[in-house]
Design a protein around this motif. Structure first.
Motif, PDB file in Angstrom:
ATOM      1  N   TYR A 124      22.933 -10.189  41.352  1.00 13.43           N
ATOM      2  CA  TYR A 124      23.393 -11.452  41.932  1.00 13.43           C
ATOM      3  C   TYR A 124      24.278 -11.174  43.148  1.00 13.43           C
ATOM      4  O   TYR A 124      24.117 -11.778  44.215  1.00 13.43           O
ATOM      5  CB  TYR A 124      24.171 -12.231  40.867  1.00 13.43           C
ATOM      6  N   TRP A 125      25.186 -10.222  42.983  1.00  9.59           N
ATOM      7  CA  TRP A 125      26.126  -9.891  44.060  1.00  9.59           C
ATOM      8  C   TRP A 125      25.448  -9.068  45.147  1.00  9.59           C
ATOM      9  O   TRP A 125      25.802  -9.175  46.325  1.00  9.59           O
ATOM     10  CB  TRP A 125      27.339  -9.168  43.477  1.00  9.59           C
ATOM     11  N   TRP A 126      24.443  -8.258  44.765  1.00 10.95           N
ATOM     12  CA  TRP A 126      23.659  -7.544  45.781  1.00 10.95           C
ATOM     13  C   TRP A 126      22.974  -8.545  46.711  1.00 10.95           C
ATOM     14  O   TRP A 126      22.918  -8.340  47.927  1.00 10.95           O
ATOM     15  CB  TRP A 126      22.566  -6.698  45.137  1.00 10.95           C
ATOM     16  N   THR A 127      22.454  -9.610  46.118  1.00  7.92           N
ATOM     17  CA  THR A 127      21.722 -10.605  46.908  1.00  7.92           C
ATOM     18  C   THR A 127      22.649 -11.305  47.894  1.00  7.92           C
ATOM     19  O   THR A 127      22.323 -11.455  49.079  1.00  7.92           O
ATOM     20  CB  THR A 127      21.052 -11.638  45.980  1.00  7.92           C
ATOM     21  N   ILE A 128      23.817 -11.719  47.417  1.00  5.16           N
ATOM     22  CA  ILE A 128      24.781 -12.381  48.309  1.00  5.16           C
ATOM     23  C   ILE A 128      25.221 -11.424  49.414  1.00  5.16           C
ATOM     24  O   ILE A 128      25.302 -11.797  50.592  1.00  5.16           O
ATOM     25  CB  ILE A 128      25.997 -12.883  47.504  1.00  5.16           C
ATOM     26  N   PHE A 129      25.490 -10.183  49.040  1.00  5.32           N
ATOM     27  CA  PHE A 129      25.891  -9.170  50.018  1.00  5.32           C
ATOM     28  C   PHE A 129      24.811  -8.988  51.084  1.00  5.32           C
ATOM     29  O   PHE A 129      25.101  -8.970  52.288  1.00  5.32           O
ATOM     30  CB  PHE A 129      26.156  -7.848  49.293  1.00  5.32           C
ATOM     31  N   SER A 130      23.569  -8.860  50.661  1.00  2.00           N
ATOM     32  CA  SER A 130      22.467  -8.637  51.603  1.00  2.00           C
ATOM     33  C   SER A 130      22.294  -9.817  52.551  1.00  2.00           C
ATOM     34  O   SER A 130      22.069  -9.630  53.755  1.00  2.00           O
ATOM     35  CB  SER A 130      21.165  -8.392  50.834  1.00  2.00           C
ATOM     36  N   LEU A 131      22.412 -11.022  52.027  1.00  2.00           N
ATOM     37  CA  LEU A 131      22.210 -12.211  52.858  1.00  2.00           C
ATOM     38  C   LEU A 131      23.339 -12.403  53.866  1.00  2.00           C
ATOM     39  O   LEU A 131      23.097 -12.749  55.022  1.00  2.00           O
ATOM     40  CB  LEU A 131      22.074 -13.446  51.968  1.00  2.00           C
ATOM     41  N   ARG A 173      15.441  -3.896  49.783  1.00  3.63           N
ATOM     42  CA  ARG A 173      15.536  -3.205  48.495  1.00  3.63           C
ATOM     43  C   ARG A 173      16.603  -3.783  47.563  1.00  3.63           C
ATOM     44  O   ARG A 173      16.348  -3.914  46.362  1.00  3.63           O
ATOM     45  CB  ARG A 173      15.808  -1.720  48.750  1.00  3.63           C
ATOM     46  N   PRO A 174      17.811  -4.117  48.048  1.00  5.81           N
ATOM     47  CA  PRO A 174      18.819  -4.654  47.119  1.00  5.81           C
ATOM     48  C   PRO A 174      18.411  -5.982  46.479  1.00  5.81           C
ATOM     49  O   PRO A 174      18.906  -6.322  45.410  1.00  5.81           O
ATOM     50  CB  PRO A 174      20.056  -4.829  48.007  1.00  5.81           C
ATOM     51  N   ILE A 175      17.535  -6.732  47.139  1.00  2.00           N
ATOM     52  CA  ILE A 175      17.050  -7.985  46.551  1.00  2.00           C
ATOM     53  C   ILE A 175      15.719  -7.673  45.880  1.00  2.00           C
ATOM     54  O   ILE A 175      14.646  -7.778  46.478  1.00  2.00           O
ATOM     55  CB  ILE A 175      16.891  -9.090  47.614  1.00  2.00           C
ATOM     56  N   GLU A 176      15.790  -7.279  44.627  1.00  2.00           N
ATOM     57  CA  GLU A 176      14.597  -6.815  43.927  1.00  2.00           C
ATOM     58  C   GLU A 176      13.625  -7.954  43.633  1.00  2.00           C
ATOM     59  O   GLU A 176      12.416  -7.754  43.588  1.00  2.00           O
ATOM     60  CB  GLU A 176      15.009  -6.122  42.626  1.00  2.00           C
ATOM     61  N   ASN A 177      14.180  -9.144  43.404  1.00  2.00           N
ATOM     62  CA  ASN A 177      13.341 -10.289  43.061  1.00  2.00           C
ATOM     63  C   ASN A 177      13.933 -11.538  43.707  1.00  2.00           C
ATOM     64  O   ASN A 177      14.967 -12.043  43.272  1.00  2.00           O
ATOM     65  CB  ASN A 177      13.266 -10.445  41.540  1.00  2.00           C
ATOM     66  N   TRP A 178      13.266 -12.027  44.737  1.00  2.00           N
ATOM     67  CA  TRP A 178      13.779 -13.189  45.462  1.00  2.00           C
ATOM     68  C   TRP A 178      13.824 -14.443  44.584  1.00  2.00           C
ATOM     69  O   TRP A 178      14.538 -15.398  44.897  1.00  2.00           O
ATOM     70  CB  TRP A 178      12.913 -13.463  46.689  1.00  2.00           C
ATOM     71  N   HIS A 179      13.065 -14.457  43.509  1.00  2.00           N
ATOM     72  CA  HIS A 179      12.988 -15.655  42.668  1.00  2.00           C
ATOM     73  C   HIS A 179      13.962 -15.611  41.490  1.00  2.00           C
ATOM     74  O   HIS A 179      14.022 -16.569  40.714  1.00  2.00           O
ATOM     75  CB  HIS A 179      11.561 -15.835  42.148  1.00  2.00           C
ATOM     76  N   LYS A 180      14.701 -14.523  41.347  1.00  2.00           N
ATOM     77  CA  LYS A 180      15.593 -14.419  40.190  1.00  2.00           C
ATOM     78  C   LYS A 180      16.736 -15.426  40.269  1.00  2.00           C
ATOM     79  O   LYS A 180      17.144 -16.012  39.260  1.00  2.00           O
ATOM     80  CB  LYS A 180      16.153 -13.003  40.078  1.00  2.00           C
ATOM     81  N   PHE A 181      17.275 -15.616  41.477  1.00  2.00           N
ATOM     82  CA  PHE A 181      18.362 -16.582  41.664  1.00  2.00           C
ATOM     83  C   PHE A 181      17.966 -17.579  42.748  1.00  2.00           C
ATOM     84  O   PHE A 181      17.551 -17.182  43.840  1.00  2.00           O
ATOM     85  CB  PHE A 181      19.658 -15.870  42.071  1.00  2.00           C
ATOM     86  N   SER A 182      18.113 -18.843  42.439  1.00  2.00           N
ATOM     87  CA  SER A 182      17.834 -19.876  43.436  1.00  2.00           C
ATOM     88  C   SER A 182      18.987 -19.940  44.427  1.00  2.00           C
ATOM     89  O   SER A 182      20.079 -19.421  44.169  1.00  2.00           O
ATOM     90  CB  SER A 182      17.662 -21.230  42.749  1.00  2.00           C
ATOM     91  N   ILE A 183      18.758 -20.594  45.546  1.00  2.00           N
ATOM     92  CA  ILE A 183      19.831 -20.732  46.531  1.00  2.00           C
ATOM     93  C   ILE A 183      20.991 -21.528  45.938  1.00  2.00           C
ATOM     94  O   ILE A 183      22.161 -21.266  46.236  1.00  2.00           O
ATOM     95  CB  ILE A 183      19.313 -21.397  47.835  1.00  2.00           C
ATOM     96  N   GLU A 184      20.679 -22.480  45.053  1.00  2.00           N
ATOM     97  CA  GLU A 184      21.738 -23.261  44.407  1.00  2.00           C
ATOM     98  C   GLU A 184      22.617 -22.360  43.533  1.00  2.00           C
ATOM     99  O   GLU A 184      23.845 -22.512  43.503  1.00  2.00           O
ATOM    100  CB  GLU A 184      21.135 -24.379  43.557  1.00  2.00           C
ATOM    101  N   GLU A 185      21.990 -21.424  42.834  1.00  2.00           N
ATOM    102  CA  GLU A 185      22.760 -20.500  41.993  1.00  2.00           C
ATOM    103  C   GLU A 185      23.585 -19.543  42.852  1.00  2.00           C
ATOM    104  O   GLU A 185      24.736 -19.229  42.530  1.00  2.00           O
ATOM    105  CB  GLU A 185      21.816 -19.714  41.084  1.00  2.00           C
ATOM    106  N   LEU A 186      23.020 -19.086  43.949  1.00  2.00           N
ATOM    107  CA  LEU A 186      23.748 -18.171  44.831  1.00  2.00           C
ATOM    108  C   LEU A 186      24.963 -18.848  45.463  1.00  2.00           C
ATOM    109  O   LEU A 186      25.977 -18.201  45.732  1.00  2.00           O
ATOM    110  CB  LEU A 186      22.814 -17.644  45.924  1.00  2.00           C
ATOM    111  N   LEU A 187      24.861 -20.141  45.675  1.00  2.00           N
ATOM    112  CA  LEU A 187      25.962 -20.871  46.302  1.00  2.00           C
ATOM    113  C   LEU A 187      27.127 -21.118  45.345  1.00  2.00           C
ATOM    114  O   LEU A 187      28.225 -21.454  45.786  1.00  2.00           O
ATOM    115  CB  LEU A 187      25.457 -22.209  46.848  1.00  2.00           C
TER     116      LEU A 187
END
Length: 515
Positions: free
Chosen positions: A52-59, A133-147
């Protein structure tokens, strides 16, 4: 603040090995069990763990991560990022942050003055499904969850989490708590552990960072455990301080203070009233308050595990820990050097052993000139290490196992002629290394003066080799590549070997068939 929560639940063993627990007639994984219990308490939660935090970091740092820095990507492979290069080549090395430090610093300042929520949404739309690579699955967390994290965590604290990931992604990518728990006005982290689960070292470091440095609550959610089975809290020593007669003006102050302690005792000894209390070393300020009041008193007595210590020894052992607590730093404080902020291999900034730290051995051994090798004095090394361990053993964060593992990895001997990751140190502190069946000097063109002039060995770094005028190399090569080079200059080219000849013949046959 690190808290503990103990829950009892019926365990159900499953075929795949991961246990489930029963709640309201439903079988749940331990993390889901925790989520349901928090939900009953009025909280919502995300099973966030690390990615979850990898995804936010990458974005948020996409343009910094994929900056087209020399050596970080290969132009011949096309776009960056792409399916062929979905990560910088140095991403899991120390150089990743060092090379981009200014870029990260600027981006953090920019984000701190921006609408991070909008930035995250924009980056998500622009980069969705792109290779990363850090975002292994784009569908694991929705944008609403990331926010959720962006909305619940203040900018400065969120960016501190991102910065810790950036500084050492290889080590810090793991260890984040399992759950991010939140309500309308509150948020905290929860680490969920079943009966057999233990808290890892990386988790301990993240818990310390989140609680000590960022002032988050981190709750250790334990299922079917009790307090005795918990390893969430730092294990620390107990220090007993007692004193009696003194002409000091601070005597009444010392007596008044020690009487307030829950472990206070008063008894007669040698005809005088003796006042004592036992302190946990983590209760560092109260411990130092008594030490300061009774400093220099002949009647002062300090005991740890029945052993009497001098006040100076106790202070030396706890000085660094006290500084960390005063500055409200996390355990990352222990892992870095005071003078340059870089990681130290001892995981303790107060442990001193120059030779072991720098792999520069001009002591604790000798050069055997007949065998042309360095022989370590293991007994002397062990004696020095034990001395340092004894000095720091009272610090509740001191990692003795880390030190001992480094010592165990020291070989009996090093021969720089056969182990070309090492070089000799001569009497003038010049480094000599063996390449292409010849000795080369770090700085000088002089011929090798002989092993009799060598006084130690050093593990080679890039700078030790690249400035050698007698051994010209590309500065783009790293030391590991150099160390793996063959020293046999008589080795045949591949096309002169039997398998090379067969490969050429096979290629010619295929070519004729095509034509």
């Amino acid at each position: 603040m690190i808290t503990e929560k103990f829950i009892q639940a019926e365990r159900v063993n499953t075929l795949n090995g991961k246990a489930k627990y029963v709640l309201d007639a439903k079988e749940l994984f331990v993390e889901q069990l925790a989520q349901k219990i928090y939900e009953k308490e009025g909280f919502m939660s995300l099973w966030s763990e690390n990615d979850y935090w990898w995804t936010i970091f990458s974005l948020l740092f996409w343009d910094v991560i994929f900056a087209k820095i020399d050596g970080a990507w290969t132009p011949e492979f096309g776009e960056f990022p792409s399916q062929y290069q979905d990560i910088p080549q140095d991403f899991f090395s120390d150089k990743f942050y060092e090379t981009r430090k200014s870029l990260f610093d600027n981006k953090i300042k920019e984000l701190s003055h921006s609408d991070i929520k909008q930035r995250l949404e924009n980056s998500y739309k622009e980069n969705f499904q792109r290779p990363c690579r850090p975002i292994e699955n784009w569908h694991k967390f929705s944008i609403e969850e990331l926010l959720v994290a962006v909305e619940k965590i203040e900018n400065d604290r969120l960016l501190k989490i991102m910065e810790r990931l950036a500084k050492d992604f290889n080590n810090n990518r793991a260890g984040m708590p399992d759950l991010f728990v939140y309500s309308e006005n509150d948020c905290f982290f929860a680490e969920v552990k079943g009966e057999k689960d233990k808290i890892s070292k990386r988790q301990i470091l993240w818990h310390s960072f989140l609680s000590d440095e960022l002032d988050f609550k981190v709750e250790i959610f334990m299922v079917n455990k009790n307090e005795k089975q918990s390893n969430a809290k730092t294990k620390s020593k107990q220090v007993k301080i007692s004193f009696g007669k003194s002409t000091s003006k601070k005597r009444e102050e010392a007596i008044a203070f020690i009487k307030k302690q829950p472990t206070f005792k008063q008894f007669r000894g040698n005809g005088d009233d003796i006042y004592s209390a036992t302190f946990d070393v983590c209760d560092i300020e109260n411990l130092y308050a008594v030490l300061d009041c009774t400093s220099g008193w002949k009647s002062q007595k300090i005991e740890v595990d029945g052993e009497t210590l001098k006040s100076t020894n106790l202070r030396d052992s706890l000085y660094c820990f006290r500084q960390k607590e005063k500055e409200k730093k996390s355990m990352d404080y222990c892992l870095t050097n005071e003078w340059d902020g870089k990681k130290n291999k001892f995981q303790c900034r107060n442990f001193y052993f120059r030779e072991l730290e720098n792999d520069f051995w001009d002591n604790y051994g000798y050069v055997n000139t007949q065998k042309e090798e360095w022989i370590f004095d293991k007994k002397a090394i062990q004696k020095e290490v034990e001395k340092q361990i004894n000095r720091l053993s009272l610090c509740p964060l001191f990692n003795e196992e880390q030190i001992l593992s480094l010592v165990q990895n020291i070989p009996e001997t090093i021969n720089p002629k056969t182990n070309n990751k090492w070089g000799f140190i001569d009497n003038n502190r010049n480094i000599w290394f063996w390449k292409n069946q010849k000795w080369h000097s770090q700085w000088s063109d002089d011929s090798f003066p002989g092993v009799s002039m060598m006084i130690g060995v050093k593990k080679l770094e890039k700078n030790d080799i690249q400035y050698s005028s007698s051994y010209k190399i590309s500065t783009s090569k790293n030391v590991d590549e150099l160390a793996d080079e063959s020293v046999d200059i008589g080795k045949k080219d591949w096309y002169k070997t039997w398998w090379g000849i067969l490969l050429i013949i096979f290629s010619i046959i295929i070519l004729f068939k095509i034509l």
